[in-house]
Design a protein around this motif. Structure first.
Motif, PDB file in Angstrom:
ATOM      1  N   TRP A 100       0.833  -1.209   0.000  1.00  0.00           N
ATOM      2  CA  TRP A 100       0.000   0.000   0.000  1.00  0.00           C
ATOM      3  C   TRP A 100       0.866   1.257   0.000  1.00  0.00           C
ATOM      4  CZ3 TRP A 100      -4.730   1.431  -1.021  1.00  0.00           C
ATOM      5  CH2 TRP A 100      -5.168   2.692  -0.595  1.00  0.00           C
ATOM      6  N   GLU A 101       1.905   1.265   0.795  1.00  0.00           N
ATOM      7  CA  GLU A 101       2.799   2.419   0.834  1.00  0.00           C
ATOM      8  C   GLU A 101       3.484   2.629  -0.509  1.00  0.00           C
ATOM      9  OE1 GLU A 101       5.397   1.668   4.053  1.00  0.00           O
ATOM     10  OE2 GLU A 101       3.953   2.244   5.609  1.00  0.00           O
ATOM     11  N   GLY A 102       3.781   1.538  -1.236  1.00  0.00           N
ATOM     12  CA  GLY A 102       4.381   1.672  -2.561  1.00  0.00           C
ATOM     13  C   GLY A 102       3.438   2.341  -3.538  1.00  0.00           C
ATOM     14  N   LEU A 103       2.141   1.978  -3.473  1.00  0.00           N
ATOM     15  CA  LEU A 103       1.166   2.609  -4.347  1.00  0.00           C
ATOM     16  C   LEU A 103       1.003   4.093  -4.007  1.00  0.00           C
ATOM     17  CD1 LEU A 103      -1.573  -0.187  -4.434  1.00  0.00           C
ATOM     18  CD2 LEU A 103      -0.061   0.474  -6.306  1.00  0.00           C
ATOM     19  N   VAL A 104       1.026   4.413  -2.741  1.00  0.00           N
ATOM     20  CA  VAL A 104       0.925   5.822  -2.335  1.00  0.00           C
ATOM     21  C   VAL A 104       2.113   6.612  -2.872  1.00  0.00           C
ATOM     22  CG1 VAL A 104       0.950   7.390  -0.359  1.00  0.00           C
ATOM     23  CG2 VAL A 104      -0.470   5.335  -0.293  1.00  0.00           C
ATOM     24  N   THR A 105       3.322   6.033  -2.795  1.00  0.00           N
ATOM     25  CA  THR A 105       4.522   6.717  -3.286  1.00  0.00           C
ATOM     26  C   THR A 105       4.435   6.935  -4.791  1.00  0.00           C
ATOM     27  OG1 THR A 105       5.840   5.727  -1.531  1.00  0.00           O
ATOM     28  CG2 THR A 105       7.033   6.603  -3.435  1.00  0.00           C
ATOM     29  N   THR A 106       3.957   5.914  -5.509  1.00  0.00           N
ATOM     30  CA  THR A 106       3.806   6.040  -6.963  1.00  0.00           C
ATOM     31  C   THR A 106       2.828   7.154  -7.313  1.00  0.00           C
ATOM     32  OG1 THR A 106       4.296   3.696  -7.256  1.00  0.00           O
ATOM     33  CG2 THR A 106       3.145   4.810  -9.064  1.00  0.00           C
ATOM     34  N   THR A 107       1.733   7.261  -6.562  1.00  0.00           N
ATOM     35  CA  THR A 107       0.743   8.305  -6.806  1.00  0.00           C
ATOM     36  C   THR A 107       1.352   9.684  -6.617  1.00  0.00           C
ATOM     37  OG1 THR A 107      -1.002   6.804  -6.083  1.00  0.00           O
ATOM     38  CG2 THR A 107      -1.524   9.160  -6.148  1.00  0.00           C
ATOM     39  N   LEU A 108       2.165   9.838  -5.555  1.00  0.00           N
ATOM     40  CA  LEU A 108       2.759  11.132  -5.272  1.00  0.00           C
ATOM     41  C   LEU A 108       3.811  11.517  -6.311  1.00  0.00           C
ATOM     42  CD1 LEU A 108       3.173  10.788  -1.392  1.00  0.00           C
ATOM     43  CD2 LEU A 108       1.501  12.186  -2.619  1.00  0.00           C
ATOM     44  N   LEU A 109       4.576  10.542  -6.785  1.00  0.00           N
ATOM     45  CA  LEU A 109       5.626  10.839  -7.760  1.00  0.00           C
ATOM     46  C   LEU A 109       5.077  10.995  -9.177  1.00  0.00           C
ATOM     47  CD1 LEU A 109       8.424   8.371  -6.561  1.00  0.00           C
ATOM     48  CD2 LEU A 109       8.379  10.851  -6.296  1.00  0.00           C
ATOM     49  N   GLY A 110       3.976  10.273  -9.480  1.00  0.00           N
ATOM     50  CA  GLY A 110       3.428  10.293 -10.830  1.00  0.00           C
ATOM     51  C   GLY A 110       3.930   9.090 -11.626  1.00  0.00           C
ATOM     52  N   THR A 111       3.064   8.548 -12.483  1.00  0.00           N
ATOM     53  CA  THR A 111       3.418   7.342 -13.235  1.00  0.00           C
ATOM     54  C   THR A 111       4.460   7.621 -14.323  1.00  0.00           C
ATOM     55  OG1 THR A 111       1.504   7.742 -14.663  1.00  0.00           O
ATOM     56  CG2 THR A 111       1.208   6.218 -12.845  1.00  0.00           C
ATOM     57  N   ALA A 112       4.705   8.906 -14.633  1.00  0.00           N
ATOM     58  CA  ALA A 112       5.768   9.200 -15.610  1.00  0.00           C
ATOM     59  C   ALA A 112       7.137   8.941 -15.005  1.00  0.00           C
ATOM     60  CB  ALA A 112       5.660  10.655 -16.070  1.00  0.00           C
ATOM     61  N   ARG A 113       7.244   9.030 -13.665  1.00  0.00           N
ATOM     62  CA  ARG A 113       8.537   8.816 -13.006  1.00  0.00           C
ATOM     63  C   ARG A 113       8.626   7.436 -12.380  1.00  0.00           C
ATOM     64  NH1 ARG A 113       9.508  13.648  -8.978  1.00  0.00           N
ATOM     65  NH2 ARG A 113      11.501  12.539  -8.787  1.00  0.00           N
ATOM     66  N   ARG A 114       7.479   6.864 -12.022  1.00  0.00           N
ATOM     67  CA  ARG A 114       7.500   5.534 -11.390  1.00  0.00           C
ATOM     68  C   ARG A 114       6.210   4.831 -11.753  1.00  0.00           C
ATOM     69  NH1 ARG A 114       8.595   4.213  -4.970  1.00  0.00           N
ATOM     70  NH2 ARG A 114       7.846   2.040  -5.006  1.00  0.00           N
ATOM     71  N   THR A 115       6.325   3.609 -12.245  1.00  0.00           N
ATOM     72  CA  THR A 115       5.143   2.856 -12.675  1.00  0.00           C
ATOM     73  C   THR A 115       4.781   1.819 -11.621  1.00  0.00           C
ATOM     74  OG1 THR A 115       6.550   1.280 -13.849  1.00  0.00           O
ATOM     75  CG2 THR A 115       5.690   3.154 -15.109  1.00  0.00           C
ATOM     76  N   PRO A 116       3.523   1.391 -11.612  1.00  0.00           N
ATOM     77  CA  PRO A 116       3.119   0.336 -10.676  1.00  0.00           C
ATOM     78  C   PRO A 116       3.858  -0.977 -11.005  1.00  0.00           C
ATOM     79  CG  PRO A 116       1.213   1.423 -11.643  1.00  0.00           C
ATOM     80  CD  PRO A 116       2.401   1.875 -12.416  1.00  0.00           C
ATOM     81  N   PRO A 117       3.992  -1.870 -10.030  1.00  0.00           N
ATOM     82  CA  PRO A 117       4.666  -3.154 -10.276  1.00  0.00           C
ATOM     83  C   PRO A 117       4.002  -3.920 -11.416  1.00  0.00           C
ATOM     84  CG  PRO A 117       4.326  -2.808  -7.923  1.00  0.00           C
ATOM     85  CD  PRO A 117       3.574  -1.727  -8.620  1.00  0.00           C
ATOM     86  N   GLY A 118       4.805  -4.452 -12.319  1.00  0.00           N
ATOM     87  CA  GLY A 118       4.301  -5.258 -13.435  1.00  0.00           C
ATOM     88  C   GLY A 118       3.765  -4.452 -14.589  1.00  0.00           C
ATOM     89  N   THR A 119       3.958  -3.150 -14.592  1.00  0.00           N
ATOM     90  CA  THR A 119       3.436  -2.292 -15.664  1.00  0.00           C
ATOM     91  C   THR A 119       4.556  -1.395 -16.172  1.00  0.00           C
ATOM     92  OG1 THR A 119       1.270  -2.250 -14.592  1.00  0.00           O
ATOM     93  CG2 THR A 119       1.684  -0.593 -16.293  1.00  0.00           C
ATOM     94  N   GLY A 120       4.661  -1.257 -17.509  1.00  0.00           N
ATOM     95  CA  GLY A 120       5.679  -0.401 -18.080  1.00  0.00           C
ATOM     96  C   GLY A 120       5.171   1.014 -18.276  1.00  0.00           C
ATOM     97  N   PRO A 121       6.071   1.926 -18.624  1.00  0.00           N
ATOM     98  CA  PRO A 121       5.652   3.308 -18.884  1.00  0.00           C
ATOM     99  C   PRO A 121       4.687   3.370 -20.066  1.00  0.00           C
ATOM    100  CG  PRO A 121       8.043   3.139 -18.643  1.00  0.00           C
ATOM    101  CD  PRO A 121       7.534   1.734 -18.770  1.00  0.00           C
ATOM    102  N   GLY A 122       3.821   4.389 -20.043  1.00  0.00           N
ATOM    103  CA  GLY A 122       2.885   4.563 -21.142  1.00  0.00           C
ATOM    104  C   GLY A 122       1.530   5.006 -20.647  1.00  0.00           C
ATOM    105  N   PRO A 123       0.593   5.177 -21.573  1.00  0.00           N
ATOM    106  CA  PRO A 123      -0.736   5.682 -21.195  1.00  0.00           C
ATOM    107  C   PRO A 123      -1.525   4.723 -20.325  1.00  0.00           C
ATOM    108  CG  PRO A 123      -0.690   5.050 -23.510  1.00  0.00           C
ATOM    109  CD  PRO A 123       0.732   4.984 -23.032  1.00  0.00           C
ATOM    110  N   GLU A 124      -1.132   3.428 -20.278  1.00  0.00           N
ATOM    111  CA  GLU A 124      -1.874   2.472 -19.455  1.00  0.00           C
ATOM    112  C   GLU A 124      -1.452   2.497 -17.994  1.00  0.00           C
ATOM    113  OE1 GLU A 124      -4.413   0.705 -20.542  1.00  0.00           O
ATOM    114  OE2 GLU A 124      -4.169   1.691 -22.482  1.00  0.00           O
ATOM    115  N   ALA A 125      -0.334   3.160 -17.711  1.00  0.00           N
ATOM    116  CA  ALA A 125       0.185   3.130 -16.334  1.00  0.00           C
ATOM    117  C   ALA A 125      -0.789   3.754 -15.321  1.00  0.00           C
ATOM    118  CB  ALA A 125       1.533   3.827 -16.269  1.00  0.00           C
ATOM    119  N   PRO A 126      -1.407   4.923 -15.610  1.00  0.00           N
ATOM    120  CA  PRO A 126      -2.352   5.478 -14.618  1.00  0.00           C
ATOM    121  C   PRO A 126      -3.530   4.556 -14.345  1.00  0.00           C
ATOM    122  CG  PRO A 126      -1.695   7.166 -16.196  1.00  0.00           C
ATOM    123  CD  PRO A 126      -1.187   5.855 -16.745  1.00  0.00           C
ATOM    124  N   VAL A 127      -4.063   3.907 -15.414  1.00  0.00           N
ATOM    125  CA  VAL A 127      -5.181   2.985 -15.225  1.00  0.00           C
ATOM    126  C   VAL A 127      -4.755   1.806 -14.368  1.00  0.00           C
ATOM    127  CG1 VAL A 127      -6.841   1.485 -16.405  1.00  0.00           C
ATOM    128  CG2 VAL A 127      -6.186   3.686 -17.428  1.00  0.00           C
TER     129      VAL A 127
END
Length: 533
Positions: free
Chosen positions: A9-36
């Motif tokens: 949960w803390e990892g997801l919070v950190t990703t939200t604060l940094l933005g998916t352009a700088r850090r993507t969720p686990p198992g997902t690459g950069p791109g327009p699908e990262a926010p979803v």
């Protein structure tokens, strides 16, 4: 919740604060699908967190509410109470009130009547009753008495109603039976301050000597502010037997305690302090025999010696007040009023007050006699100092203000008080009578009620500014006997306005009398509902 879930949960919070352009969720690459993907992962993790919470230990269930053995309200009275509690002041603030009664202003009177008949409230109205008492401190004593033990039970569950615990004797704690000496002494020695005050007050009302003896057991070790509160409880049932204890309190290290002890002793005309103050006051007042007609001569004290201070005389005068007149007033106030007939040639109070006083000391002397009459509850001196109600409004032969007159009236019985105020209104109208009406018993006696209605009618016919009488009209709504409603019928029409009247005054007067009439009839209905099973 375990550590891996917390870390996810803390990892997801950190990703939200940094933005998916700088850090993507686990198992997902950069791109327009990262926010979803981030939102999907957050939704899944939220469900996992909720499902993974361990159940907390069950809280202890509250004890059942205590029983209230009083008889329930009659159904019509219960409905009336709900209406009174549902009424709220208008949001518009000032302006004309119209003809509708102010139901919240009738609630204190309704509560007093219900308490006098010993009824218990319907449980469902208790929250609204406590909310009303929370917003109006003047309602609290009557509201909590009516609400009964269940109000304290509710107050322990809702912080908004904690005032009920503070207002109840002992903070809502049950006091021991007054016959249980062991429990009384234990509570006195170990209880909280509020519990001890409640215990002392309850014991004083039943057994004054026992309360005083209980206080004496710990007096020397009490804090000064506590000693002051405990000493004040001796006003109830004050008697000559209290004198030895109060005399000891005159040597207390607290100035406020000494002053209170001196005040209580001076209210006992036979006390040694009263005799000492009488000697001092007599030395200041005498008949001036150098004049052709009898007059009172005053020689105020030139110093405030330690003995005077010990007996409660405050040495330092207030700003703008002369020291000698300040000391003189305190001596006369504390001297027994019986002193003056003996000192001034056997004259009656009326003859004494009628004597001229030399050197502009009359105001100071008469004002001190007024305070003494109030303190000693002396009706004869109060009548004399009040004078005739038709006397000039600045004051009677002794009263220097209407405030003084109001205090003197408080020493008379209810019927005499009402008769005097009725005479004052007949002579002077209502403009100066407001604070005098406030000391009269409710409902107003018939002569007083008629005097108020007649004075209002005279003010209306004279084209007087109507809003200046709104305070008296409000008092009349609460205090006029409901049987007077019929006398108002002739005043409900809009009167012809004199040329010099305020614009719209006639309509305002008609509305006010209509509201007064409606309120009186409503009060009569409230009383009948409480008396009808």
């Amino acid at each position: 919740m375990d550590a891996p879930a917390t870390a996810a949960w803390e990892g997801l919070v950190t990703t939200t604060l940094l933005g998916t352009a700088r850090r993507t969720p686990p198992g997902t690459g950069p791109g327009p699908e990262a926010p979803v993907a981030l939102l999907d992962a957050a939704a899944v993790e939220t469900v996992r967190r909720r499902a993974g919470l361990r159940p907390a230990r069950a809280a202890e269930r509250p004890h059942p509410a205590p029983e209230d053995s009083r008889p329930p309200l009659p159904p019509a009275a219960a409905r009336r109470l709900a209406m009174l509690l549902a009424d709220r002041p208008g949001a518009s603030g000032g302006g004309r009130r119209g003809t509708a009664p102010d139901l919240m202003e009738l609630l204190p009177q309704w509560l007093a009547a219900a308490n006098a008949r010993g009824f218990a409230p319907p449980p469902q109205v208790l929250p609204a009753l406590l909310d009303a008492a929370r917003g109006r401190t003047d309602l609290r004593p009557a509201a909590l008495e009516f609400a009964g033990p269940r109000a304290l039970w509710l107050a322990r569950l809702n912080p908004d109603w904690r005032f009920a615990l503070r207002s109840a004797p002992g903070g809502g704690a049950a006091l021991p039976h007054l016959e249980d000496d062991g429990s009384i002494r234990q509570l006195w020695q170990e209880g909280l301050f509020a519990e001890r005050v409640a215990l002392l007050s309850a014991l004083r009302s039943r057994e004054p000597a026992a309360a005083r003896e209980l206080l004496a057991t710990t007096w020397a070790t009490e804090r000064a502010e506590d000693r002051l509160m405990f000493l004040d409880s001796l006003r109830t049932g004050l008697c000559p037997d209290d004198e030895p204890f109060l005399e000891q309190a005159l040597a207390d290290r607290s100035r406020n305690v000494r002053a209170t002890a001196a005040e209580l002793l001076s209210a006992l005309p036979g006390s040694a302090l009263a005799a000492r103050m009488a000697l001092r006051a007599e030395a200041c007042v005498a008949i001036d025999r150098t004049l052709s007609a009898p007059a009172i001569a005053v020689e105020a004290p030139h110093e405030c010696d330690p003995g005077m201070e010990r007996d409660g005389v405050v040495a330092k005068a207030p700003a703008g007040r002369g020291e000698r007149s300040w000391w003189f007033g305190q001596l006369v106030e504390a001297a027994p009023l019986g002193t003056w007939s003996r000192r001034l040639g056997g004259r009656t109070p009326r003859e004494i007050v009628a004597l001229p006083v030399s050197d502009d000391w009359q105001g100071e002397l008469h004002a001190a006699w007024c305070r003494a009459a109030v303190r000693q509850r002396d009706a004869e001196w109060s009548r004399t100092l009040l004078g005739e109600p038709s006397a000039p409004e600045a004051g009677g032969p002794g009263a220097v203000s209407l405030a003084e007159r109001a205090k003197l009236l408080g020493t008379l019985d209810a019927a005499e008080r009402a008769e005097w105020v009725a005479g004052f209104i007949a002579a002077h109208g209502l403009s100066e009578a407001f604070q005098l009406l406030g000391v009269c018993a409710v409902p107003w006696a018939a002569p007083l009620g008629r005097a108020v209605v007649d004075a209002l009618n005279i003010a209306r016919d004279a084209g007087s500014y109507p809003w200046s009488f709104s305070g008296v009209m409000g008092l009349a709504e609460r205090c006029l006997d409901p049987s007077e409603a019929g006398r108002l019928d002739a005043l409900l029409a809009v009167p012809d306005e004199p040329e010099n009247a305020s614009p719209g005054a006639g309509g305002y007067w008609a509305e006010s009398f209509q509201r007064l009439s409606t309120t009186l009839r409503l009060r009569a209905a409230m009383t009948e509902e409480l008396c009808t099973p």
